[in-house]
Design a protein around this motif. Sequence first.
Motif, PDB file in Angstrom:
ATOM      1  N   ALA A 193      11.045 -61.135 -61.591  1.00 34.37           N
ATOM      2  CA  ALA A 193      11.928 -62.086 -60.916  1.00 34.37           C
ATOM      3  C   ALA A 193      11.724 -62.225 -59.415  1.00 34.37           C
ATOM      4  O   ALA A 193      11.992 -63.295 -58.856  1.00 34.37           O
ATOM      5  N   VAL A 194      11.268 -61.184 -58.759  1.00 35.15           N
ATOM      6  CA  VAL A 194      11.276 -61.168 -57.289  1.00 35.15           C
ATOM      7  C   VAL A 194      10.613 -62.404 -56.663  1.00 35.15           C
ATOM      8  O   VAL A 194      11.228 -63.078 -55.818  1.00 35.15           O
ATOM      9  N   PRO A 195       9.385 -62.766 -57.056  1.00 35.20           N
ATOM     10  CA  PRO A 195       8.766 -63.922 -56.389  1.00 35.20           C
ATOM     11  C   PRO A 195       9.575 -65.209 -56.586  1.00 35.20           C
ATOM     12  O   PRO A 195       9.664 -66.030 -55.665  1.00 35.20           O
ATOM     13  N   HIS A 196      10.164 -65.361 -57.751  1.00 40.91           N
ATOM     14  CA  HIS A 196      10.894 -66.606 -58.051  1.00 40.91           C
ATOM     15  C   HIS A 196      12.255 -66.660 -57.363  1.00 40.91           C
ATOM     16  O   HIS A 196      12.739 -67.731 -57.019  1.00 40.91           O
ATOM     17  N   ILE A 197      12.858 -65.493 -57.153  1.00 39.50           N
ATOM     18  CA  ILE A 197      14.119 -65.454 -56.389  1.00 39.50           C
ATOM     19  C   ILE A 197      13.802 -65.785 -54.933  1.00 39.50           C
ATOM     20  O   ILE A 197      14.455 -66.635 -54.305  1.00 39.50           O
ATOM     21  N   ASN A 198      12.765 -65.132 -54.421  1.00 37.37           N
ATOM     22  CA  ASN A 198      12.448 -65.321 -53.006  1.00 37.37           C
ATOM     23  C   ASN A 198      11.984 -66.739 -52.684  1.00 37.37           C
ATOM     24  O   ASN A 198      12.162 -67.216 -51.570  1.00 37.37           O
ATOM     25  N   SER A 199      11.403 -67.416 -53.669  1.00 38.34           N
ATOM     26  CA  SER A 199      10.968 -68.794 -53.397  1.00 38.34           C
ATOM     27  C   SER A 199      12.060 -69.809 -53.759  1.00 38.34           C
ATOM     28  O   SER A 199      11.842 -71.018 -53.680  1.00 38.34           O
ATOM     29  N   GLY A 200      13.230 -69.321 -54.201  1.00 37.28           N
ATOM     30  CA  GLY A 200      14.368 -70.206 -54.462  1.00 37.28           C
ATOM     31  C   GLY A 200      14.270 -70.978 -55.771  1.00 37.28           C
ATOM     32  O   GLY A 200      15.040 -71.906 -56.013  1.00 37.28           O
ATOM     33  N   LYS A 201      13.371 -70.553 -56.670  1.00 39.90           N
ATOM     34  CA  LYS A 201      13.237 -71.278 -57.945  1.00 39.90           C
ATOM     35  C   LYS A 201      14.320 -70.889 -58.941  1.00 39.90           C
ATOM     36  O   LYS A 201      14.572 -71.605 -59.907  1.00 39.90           O
ATOM     37  N   ILE A 202      14.902 -69.720 -58.733  1.00 47.03           N
ATOM     38  CA  ILE A 202      16.000 -69.259 -59.589  1.00 47.03           C
ATOM     39  C   ILE A 202      17.042 -68.572 -58.708  1.00 47.03           C
ATOM     40  O   ILE A 202      16.772 -68.261 -57.548  1.00 47.03           O
ATOM     41  N   LYS A 203      18.216 -68.312 -59.316  1.00 42.09           N
ATOM     42  CA  LYS A 203      19.288 -67.619 -58.607  1.00 42.09           C
ATOM     43  C   LYS A 203      19.394 -66.183 -59.095  1.00 42.09           C
ATOM     44  O   LYS A 203      19.204 -65.937 -60.287  1.00 42.09           O
ATOM     45  N   ALA A 204      19.753 -65.262 -58.215  1.00 40.48           N
ATOM     46  CA  ALA A 204      20.041 -63.884 -58.638  1.00 40.48           C
ATOM     47  C   ALA A 204      21.469 -63.570 -58.236  1.00 40.48           C
ATOM     48  O   ALA A 204      21.833 -63.736 -57.069  1.00 40.48           O
ATOM     49  N   TYR A 205      22.289 -63.135 -59.199  1.00 34.20           N
ATOM     50  CA  TYR A 205      23.689 -62.827 -58.880  1.00 34.20           C
ATOM     51  C   TYR A 205      23.892 -61.374 -58.458  1.00 34.20           C
ATOM     52  O   TYR A 205      24.701 -61.106 -57.574  1.00 34.20           O
ATOM     53  N   ALA A 206      23.171 -60.469 -59.111  1.00 32.74           N
ATOM     54  CA  ALA A 206      23.363 -59.047 -58.766  1.00 32.74           C
ATOM     55  C   ALA A 206      22.296 -58.206 -59.425  1.00 32.74           C
ATOM     56  O   ALA A 206      21.714 -58.588 -60.448  1.00 32.74           O
ATOM     57  N   ILE A 207      22.068 -57.059 -58.818  1.00 30.49           N
ATOM     58  CA  ILE A 207      21.185 -56.049 -59.418  1.00 30.49           C
ATOM     59  C   ILE A 207      22.096 -54.963 -59.997  1.00 30.49           C
ATOM     60  O   ILE A 207      23.036 -54.518 -59.329  1.00 30.49           O
ATOM     61  N   ALA A 208      21.828 -54.597 -61.260  1.00 32.14           N
ATOM     62  CA  ALA A 208      22.753 -53.708 -61.977  1.00 32.14           C
ATOM     63  C   ALA A 208      22.433 -52.235 -61.711  1.00 32.14           C
ATOM     64  O   ALA A 208      22.273 -51.434 -62.631  1.00 32.14           O
ATOM     65  N   MET A 209      22.319 -51.888 -60.444  1.00 32.70           N
ATOM     66  CA  MET A 209      21.976 -50.526 -60.010  1.00 32.70           C
ATOM     67  C   MET A 209      22.969 -50.083 -58.951  1.00 32.70           C
ATOM     68  O   MET A 209      23.612 -50.920 -58.315  1.00 32.70           O
ATOM     69  N   PRO A 210      23.066 -48.791 -58.703  1.00 35.19           N
ATOM     70  CA  PRO A 210      24.000 -48.327 -57.670  1.00 35.19           C
ATOM     71  C   PRO A 210      23.601 -48.758 -56.258  1.00 35.19           C
ATOM     72  O   PRO A 210      24.447 -48.869 -55.380  1.00 35.19           O
TER      73      PRO A 210
END
Length: 317
Positions: A193-210
């Motif tokens: 996901a990282v490249p696509h989040i950073n280029s704005g092609k998709i949305k990221a709501y949260a990372i499920a980690m502490p």
Amino acid sequence: MIGPAAAADYPLRQVTVIVPFAPGGPTDTVARIISAQMAKSLGQKVAIENVVGAGGTLAASLASRAAADGYTLIAGHMGTHAAAVPLYPGLSYHPTRDFEPVALLAGTPIVILARKDFPPKNLEEFAAYVRANTERLNVAHAGIGSVSYVSCLVLHRQLGVKPTGVPFGGMGPAMKALIAGEVDYMCDQIVNAVPHINSGKIKAYAIAMPTRSPSLPNVPTTAEAGLPGFQARAWIAMFAPKGTPPSLVVLLNAAASHALDDRAVRDSLQALGAVIPAPEQRTPQALADLVASEIDRLTPLLWQAANATNGHDQPWK
Ligand code: MLT
């Protein structure tokens, strides 16, 4: 037949790593980065073969029956080598009985992703929107038992919803569908996901980690974003068929661990948000322990999630 001294003249030809999902997804990406480096220390080509189907269990079944000669390996993961056990009562292999653990390759935190024009602006809105529109939503996953399936199953249980699942042969094609707006959201491993989040092609709501990932510093944790109960992580690891000579397992483990120490490999994996296992986490025994503990962790969790959702073991497809 391969005898105890097998390692002396191994490998004489190409080694194949089966990837149980489509090209371009998280397992494929991690396996390719590490295999390319392993090829250098093994002195032979390491080819990737994508075998798709049944949430990765088709490939794992095939790999469990391959010749135990060190020439066929599998890049398995939390799905194929743990979650599949409770989710497939008729599973034709068992992760602990039918494989020799070789090495843990990467930890892969889970991120809640959506198409870029999905209306909710943050995780709280996402939760409310998914509850209000469940009937209309399509959630991508890579088949029953895959990491994406299991992760969203747990999320859905917390939200108390049963949206429609859309299975893909892997999260590579699922990501293409998300970017194209053909599906609404998914729970995916960070490396996809990282490249696509950073280029704005998709949305990221949260990372499920502490804690946040250094590769996604602006993506909040689920705790920060208001859903602390949703924690999800996965891992990708290399296995050989049961009976592979210990001398070859030692050699393959050394090649994998050496690859994980390579600067360029580490940079590539870390840029994608993968967590590189510490040396003590890379031993075959550490992987055996991880698989056993993951089966123990996931079995009650997945049975509960399945039963809470609709009373049988396949809550959404
Ligand atoms: C993939 O490589 O496509 C993924 O690991 C599938 C998944 O388990 O979600």
